[in-house]
Design a protein around this motif. Structure first.
Motif, PDB file in Angstrom:
ATOM      1  N   GLU A  94     -32.685 -51.899  20.084  1.00  0.00           N
ATOM      2  CA  GLU A  94     -31.816 -52.561  21.052  1.00  0.00           C
ATOM      3  C   GLU A  94     -30.652 -51.672  21.486  1.00  0.00           C
ATOM      4  N   ARG A  95     -30.947 -50.374  21.564  1.00  0.00           N
ATOM      5  CA  ARG A  95     -30.010 -49.395  22.102  1.00  0.00           C
ATOM      6  C   ARG A  95     -30.763 -48.494  23.073  1.00  0.00           C
ATOM      7  N   MET A  96     -30.073 -48.041  24.113  1.00  0.00           N
ATOM      8  CA  MET A  96     -30.698 -47.226  25.152  1.00  0.00           C
ATOM      9  C   MET A  96     -29.727 -46.131  25.594  1.00  0.00           C
ATOM     10  N   ASP A  97     -30.264 -44.946  25.848  1.00  0.00           N
ATOM     11  CA  ASP A  97     -29.461 -43.897  26.461  1.00  0.00           C
ATOM     12  C   ASP A  97     -29.732 -43.899  27.969  1.00  0.00           C
ATOM     13  N   GLU A  98     -28.743 -43.493  28.732  1.00  0.00           N
ATOM     14  CA  GLU A  98     -28.903 -43.318  30.176  1.00  0.00           C
ATOM     15  C   GLU A  98     -28.185 -42.034  30.575  1.00  0.00           C
ATOM     16  N   THR A  99     -28.863 -41.192  31.335  1.00  0.00           N
ATOM     17  CA  THR A  99     -28.267 -39.952  31.832  1.00  0.00           C
ATOM     18  C   THR A  99     -28.218 -40.004  33.346  1.00  0.00           C
ATOM     19  N   ALA A 100     -27.040 -39.781  33.899  1.00  0.00           N
ATOM     20  CA  ALA A 100     -26.847 -39.806  35.349  1.00  0.00           C
ATOM     21  C   ALA A 100     -26.500 -38.412  35.852  1.00  0.00           C
ATOM     22  N   HIS A 101     -27.098 -38.027  36.987  1.00  0.00           N
ATOM     23  CA  HIS A 101     -26.749 -36.804  37.696  1.00  0.00           C
ATOM     24  C   HIS A 101     -26.378 -37.170  39.127  1.00  0.00           C
ATOM     25  N   VAL A 102     -25.346 -36.510  39.650  1.00  0.00           N
ATOM     26  CA  VAL A 102     -24.874 -36.769  41.004  1.00  0.00           C
ATOM     27  C   VAL A 102     -24.805 -35.449  41.765  1.00  0.00           C
ATOM     28  N   TRP A 103     -25.441 -35.425  42.944  1.00  0.00           N
ATOM     29  CA  TRP A 103     -25.418 -34.246  43.813  1.00  0.00           C
ATOM     30  C   TRP A 103     -24.698 -34.599  45.118  1.00  0.00           C
ATOM     31  N   ASP A 104     -23.943 -33.650  45.642  1.00  0.00           N
ATOM     32  CA  ASP A 104     -23.203 -33.916  46.874  1.00  0.00           C
ATOM     33  C   ASP A 104     -24.053 -33.605  48.106  1.00  0.00           C
ATOM     34  N   ALA A 105     -23.441 -33.705  49.272  1.00  0.00           N
ATOM     35  CA  ALA A 105     -24.163 -33.528  50.532  1.00  0.00           C
ATOM     36  C   ALA A 105     -24.686 -32.106  50.719  1.00  0.00           C
ATOM     37  N   LYS A 106     -24.167 -31.162  49.954  1.00  0.00           N
ATOM     38  CA  LYS A 106     -24.662 -29.788  50.003  1.00  0.00           C
ATOM     39  C   LYS A 106     -25.739 -29.521  48.949  1.00  0.00           C
ATOM     40  N   GLY A 107     -26.127 -30.576  48.220  1.00  0.00           N
ATOM     41  CA  GLY A 107     -27.159 -30.429  47.210  1.00  0.00           C
ATOM     42  C   GLY A 107     -26.681 -29.801  45.919  1.00  0.00           C
ATOM     43  N   ARG A 108     -25.384 -29.814  45.679  1.00  0.00           N
ATOM     44  CA  ARG A 108     -24.826 -29.234  44.461  1.00  0.00           C
ATOM     45  C   ARG A 108     -24.555 -30.321  43.437  1.00  0.00           C
ATOM     46  N   LEU A 109     -24.847 -30.021  42.173  1.00  0.00           N
ATOM     47  CA  LEU A 109     -24.540 -30.957  41.104  1.00  0.00           C
ATOM     48  C   LEU A 109     -23.028 -31.039  40.951  1.00  0.00           C
ATOM     49  N   VAL A 110     -22.464 -32.215  41.185  1.00  0.00           N
ATOM     50  CA  VAL A 110     -21.008 -32.360  41.121  1.00  0.00           C
ATOM     51  C   VAL A 110     -20.545 -33.126  39.886  1.00  0.00           C
ATOM     52  N   ALA A 111     -21.463 -33.879  39.252  1.00  0.00           N
ATOM     53  CA  ALA A 111     -21.066 -34.653  38.078  1.00  0.00           C
ATOM     54  C   ALA A 111     -22.302 -35.091  37.308  1.00  0.00           C
ATOM     55  N   GLN A 112     -22.120 -35.288  36.024  1.00  0.00           N
ATOM     56  CA  GLN A 112     -23.197 -35.812  35.184  1.00  0.00           C
ATOM     57  C   GLN A 112     -22.588 -36.618  34.054  1.00  0.00           C
ATOM     58  N   ALA A 113     -23.370 -37.522  33.488  1.00  0.00           N
ATOM     59  CA  ALA A 113     -22.866 -38.373  32.410  1.00  0.00           C
ATOM     60  C   ALA A 113     -24.013 -38.846  31.540  1.00  0.00           C
ATOM     61  N   THR A 114     -23.695 -39.106  30.300  1.00  0.00           N
ATOM     62  CA  THR A 114     -24.627 -39.749  29.379  1.00  0.00           C
ATOM     63  C   THR A 114     -23.928 -40.946  28.770  1.00  0.00           C
ATOM     64  N   GLN A 115     -24.627 -42.062  28.724  1.00  0.00           N
ATOM     65  CA  GLN A 115     -24.044 -43.230  28.075  1.00  0.00           C
ATOM     66  C   GLN A 115     -25.009 -43.843  27.072  1.00  0.00           C
ATOM     67  N   TYR A 116     -24.418 -44.516  26.103  1.00  0.00           N
ATOM     68  CA  TYR A 116     -25.154 -45.225  25.051  1.00  0.00           C
ATOM     69  C   TYR A 116     -24.855 -46.701  25.282  1.00  0.00           C
ATOM     70  N   ALA A 117     -25.910 -47.497  25.454  1.00  0.00           N
ATOM     71  CA  ALA A 117     -25.712 -48.889  25.854  1.00  0.00           C
ATOM     72  C   ALA A 117     -26.568 -49.819  25.014  1.00  0.00           C
ATOM     73  N   ALA A 118     -26.152 -51.064  24.938  1.00  0.00           N
ATOM     74  CA  ALA A 118     -26.908 -52.094  24.244  1.00  0.00           C
ATOM     75  C   ALA A 118     -27.893 -52.720  25.216  1.00  0.00           C
ATOM     76  N   VAL A 119     -29.070 -53.091  24.717  1.00  0.00           N
ATOM     77  CA  VAL A 119     -30.090 -53.708  25.550  1.00  0.00           C
ATOM     78  C   VAL A 119     -30.845 -54.735  24.706  1.00  0.00           C
ATOM     79  N   ARG A 120     -31.191 -55.845  25.303  1.00  0.00           N
ATOM     80  CA  ARG A 120     -31.949 -56.883  24.587  1.00  0.00           C
ATOM     81  C   ARG A 120     -33.413 -56.741  24.946  1.00  0.00           C
ATOM     82  N   LEU A 121     -34.216 -56.316  23.974  1.00  0.00           N
ATOM     83  CA  LEU A 121     -35.626 -56.061  24.222  1.00  0.00           C
ATOM     84  C   LEU A 121     -36.422 -57.355  24.299  1.00  0.00           C
ATOM     85  N   PRO A 122     -37.519 -57.359  25.093  1.00  0.00           N
ATOM     86  CA  PRO A 122     -38.366 -58.549  25.149  1.00  0.00           C
ATOM     87  C   PRO A 122     -38.896 -58.911  23.772  1.00  0.00           C
ATOM     88  N   GLY A 123     -39.118 -60.206  23.561  1.00  0.00           N
ATOM     89  CA  GLY A 123     -39.602 -60.662  22.252  1.00  0.00           C
ATOM     90  C   GLY A 123     -41.026 -60.250  21.956  1.00  0.00           C
TER      91      GLY A 123
END
Length: 264
Positions: free
Chosen positions: A235-264
């Motif tokens: 019941e934990r999940m990682d998420e990685t985000a990447h953001v590119w600007d209008a010139k196609g350059r990577l401008v930001a990135q992030a990783t988060q650890y989140a809670a998730v309720r899995l199906p029974g």
């Protein structure tokens, strides 16, 4: 509709600041995590020689509500190229968000080396415009202030046919017409919906911890955002985000650890 700058405004001095948390920057009734980190970043930059937020790592302890909040900022070290700070968001006497921040100087330089290519997306007009009214009485006020257009191929979850690729991507703009900057990019780094929807796991996914890196100053225009997961367990999940600007350059990135309720 207020601007992002207005929504993250703080007042105060000597390490104690005050903010009025804006209910528009929310998902349902919960204030958006990237928005809250941006408020801390805004306060941390006051009185500092280094003009830009470059990293932030926040632990979400209690969900604050809209309205008055206190921001406590402590400078841990200030050097020639970087400054290290700690910031806390306090409401009702409780610490809601505790973060470590690094300040520095960002520019628009291209990468010396890069592995990640910008996510491929159809043109903005061909992508799905995420509405603030999500149906079933659930609203996402955030989509009144952030214009998001999702890849049509990532919408299977909306009709009960999730793609199960562990990835969702789309375009984002600030609805007030402002250009993205290192603080507002924190909102883009915490996109909605979470990847769990693409995995067939609907429902609330509260962030436990989020670490973001701001890489360079973004060019004007829409940004491309890709969110993906690598592992879901206990019941934990990682998420990685990447953001590119209008010139196609990577401008930001992030990783988060989140809670998730899995199906029974």
């Amino acid at each position: 509709m207020g601007t992002f700058t207005q929504a993250t405004a703080v007042t105060g001095q000597d390490g104690t600041f005050h903010a009025d948390l804006d209910p528009q920057w929310a998902v349902g009734t919960k204030l958006h995590g990237g928005y809250l980190l941006a408020v801390l970043g805004r306060a941390a930059l006051i009185g500092q020689e280094h003009p830009h937020l470059t990293t932030i790592s926040g632990t979400f302890l209690v969900s604050p509500g809209p309205g008055p909040a206190e921001i406590r900022v402590e400078t841990l070290r200030s050097g020639r190229t970087t400054a290290n700070l700690r910031a806390q968001l306090v409401q009702g006497g409780r610490i809601c968000l505790d973060a470590q921040l690094t300040l520095g100087v960002l520019d628009e330089a291209d990468s010396w080396w890069a592995r990640e290519e910008p996510v491929e997306l159809p043109e903005e007009a061909a992508c799905f415009h995420s509405p603030a009214d999500a149906g079933g009485g659930f609203t996402i006020p955030l989509f009144d202030v952030v214009e998001q257009r999702l890849h049509p191929g990532n919408l299977g979850f909306a009709v009960g046919q999730p793609g199960r690729t562990g990835s969702i991507a789309g375009w984002q703009r600030l609805a007030d017409g402002s250009d993205w900057d290192p603080l507002s990019l924190l909102v883009a780094l915490d996109p909605v919906p979470p990847v769990s929807y693409d995995l067939g796991i609907p429902g609330w996914v509260p962030t436990i911890q989020l670490t973001a890196y701001l890489r360079r100053l973004p060019a004007p225009g829409a940004v491309r955002v890709r969110l993906r997961a690598d592992d879901v367990v206990g019941e934990r999940m990682d998420e990685t985000a990447h953001v590119w600007d209008a010139k196609g350059r990577l401008v930001a990135q992030a990783t988060q650890y989140a809670a998730v309720r899995l199906p029974g």
